[in-house]
Motif scaffolding. Structure first.
Motif, PDB file in Angstrom:
ATOM      1  N   UNK A   9       8.702   0.536   2.988  1.00 28.56           N
ATOM      2  CA  UNK A   9       8.017   0.251   1.731  1.00 28.56           C
ATOM      3  C   UNK A   9       6.796  -0.615   1.997  1.00 28.56           C
ATOM      4  N   UNK A  10       5.712  -0.298   1.320  1.00 28.92           N
ATOM      5  CA  UNK A  10       4.496  -1.088   1.441  1.00 28.92           C
ATOM      6  C   UNK A  10       3.672  -0.899   0.177  1.00 28.92           C
ATOM      7  N   UNK A  11       2.625  -1.687   0.035  1.00 27.29           N
ATOM      8  CA  UNK A  11       1.799  -1.635  -1.172  1.00 27.29           C
ATOM      9  C   UNK A  11       0.703  -0.576  -1.030  1.00 27.29           C
ATOM     10  N   UNK A  12       0.186  -0.156  -2.170  1.00 26.17           N
ATOM     11  CA  UNK A  12      -0.864   0.842  -2.212  1.00 26.17           C
ATOM     12  C   UNK A  12      -2.070   0.464  -1.372  1.00 26.17           C
ATOM     13  N   UNK A  13      -2.427  -0.826  -1.370  1.00 24.78           N
ATOM     14  CA  UNK A  13      -3.598  -1.255  -0.590  1.00 24.78           C
ATOM     15  C   UNK A  13      -3.384  -1.014   0.903  1.00 24.78           C
ATOM     16  N   UNK A  14      -2.115  -1.087   1.369  1.00 25.28           N
ATOM     17  CA  UNK A  14      -1.820  -0.812   2.771  1.00 25.28           C
ATOM     18  C   UNK A  14      -1.975   0.673   3.081  1.00 25.28           C
ATOM     19  N   UNK A  15      -1.617   1.524   2.116  1.00 22.41           N
ATOM     20  CA  UNK A  15      -1.796   2.964   2.302  1.00 22.41           C
ATOM     21  C   UNK A  15      -3.285   3.303   2.364  1.00 22.41           C
ATOM     22  N   UNK A  16      -4.079   2.637   1.549  1.00 23.05           N
ATOM     23  CA  UNK A  16      -5.533   2.843   1.580  1.00 23.05           C
ATOM     24  C   UNK A  16      -6.067   2.498   2.971  1.00 23.05           C
ATOM     25  N   UNK A  17      -5.583   1.401   3.569  1.00 21.51           N
ATOM     26  CA  UNK A  17      -6.011   1.014   4.920  1.00 21.51           C
ATOM     27  C   UNK A  17      -5.605   2.073   5.950  1.00 21.51           C
ATOM     28  N   UNK A  18      -4.421   2.640   5.780  1.00 16.49           N
ATOM     29  CA  UNK A  18      -3.956   3.706   6.681  1.00 16.49           C
ATOM     30  C   UNK A  18      -4.892   4.906   6.590  1.00 16.49           C
ATOM     31  N   UNK A  19      -5.261   5.279   5.363  1.00 12.87           N
ATOM     32  CA  UNK A  19      -6.174   6.403   5.174  1.00 12.87           C
ATOM     33  C   UNK A  19      -7.549   6.101   5.775  1.00 12.87           C
ATOM     34  N   UNK A  20      -8.033   4.873   5.595  1.00 10.56           N
ATOM     35  CA  UNK A  20      -9.334   4.491   6.154  1.00 10.56           C
ATOM     36  C   UNK A  20      -9.312   4.597   7.676  1.00 10.56           C
ATOM     37  N   UNK A  21      -8.207   4.169   8.276  1.00  6.50           N
ATOM     38  CA  UNK A  21      -8.091   4.242   9.729  1.00  6.50           C
ATOM     39  C   UNK A  21      -8.000   5.702  10.192  1.00  6.50           C
ATOM     40  N   UNK A  22      -7.269   6.516   9.455  1.00  5.79           N
ATOM     41  CA  UNK A  22      -7.040   7.907   9.834  1.00  5.79           C
ATOM     42  C   UNK A  22      -8.273   8.782   9.610  1.00  5.79           C
ATOM     43  N   UNK A  23      -8.946   8.596   8.463  1.00  6.13           N
ATOM     44  CA  UNK A  23     -10.034   9.502   8.081  1.00  6.13           C
ATOM     45  C   UNK A  23     -11.428   8.865   8.133  1.00  6.13           C
ATOM     46  N   UNK A  24     -11.507   7.553   8.224  1.00  8.82           N
ATOM     47  CA  UNK A  24     -12.798   6.867   8.237  1.00  8.82           C
ATOM     48  C   UNK A  24     -13.245   6.479   6.843  1.00  8.82           C
ATOM     49  N   UNK A  25     -13.572   7.453   6.029  1.00 16.72           N
ATOM     50  CA  UNK A  25     -13.999   7.177   4.655  1.00 16.72           C
ATOM     51  C   UNK A  25     -13.530   8.315   3.757  1.00 16.72           C
TER      52      UNK A  25
END
Length: 142
Positions: A9-25
């Motif tokens: 479990x984690x917060x939405x902001x952490x998922x956003x960071x995962x996406x930023x790392x995975x896709x860049x923008x």
């Protein structure tokens, strides 16, 4: 058959960071999505990214389900998972020391836990193998 559910479990902001790392923008993922029309995973990630940019504190629950016929997991193994999760040993030897058990026994147990899909083994410094249990909770259904 036994069903083991691993929960992170984690917060939405952490998922956003995962996406930023995975896709860049978000623009990058949009371009990739446009080129590869029909990629459902990209579409879902893009939708989630947009949603969690607005809902940063919402809880995200990620699960991994493992089905096993003959689990080789004992209560001692579950205790070992707790050591791995909470003590974060940097090698199999350190795990054996923390658990006060023989290293050959721990190596066998770590192999079983890895083969069952419960832990990952990452390469550490100086050829060390680092066991990782990267979940918050484990549910077992019989």
């Amino acid at each position: 058959m036994i069903e083991i559910t691993l929960v992170k479990e984690f917060k939405g902001k952490d998922l956003v960071k995962i996406f930023e790392k995975k896709y860049g923008s978000m623009d990058s993922i949009k371009r990739v999505f446009e080129r590869g029309k029909g990629n459902v995973k990209l579409e879902l990630d893009l939708d989630d990214w947009k949603y969690f940019l607005k809902h940063t504190n919402e809880l995200v629950r990620e699960t991994k389900i493992i089905y096993t016929e003959n689990p080789e997991i004992t209560m001692k193994d579950i205790s070992l998972l707790s050591f791995i999760k909470n003590q974060k040993p940097q090698s199999i030897k350190e795990l054996a020391d923390l658990a006060k058990r023989d290293i050959s026994t721990i190596q066998r147990k770590v192999t079983i836990l890895k083969n069952e899909g419960l832990i990952e083994i990452k390469n550490g410094t100086k050829n060390r193998k680092v066991p990782i249990f990267n979940y918050d909770k484990m549910e077992i259904a019989i």
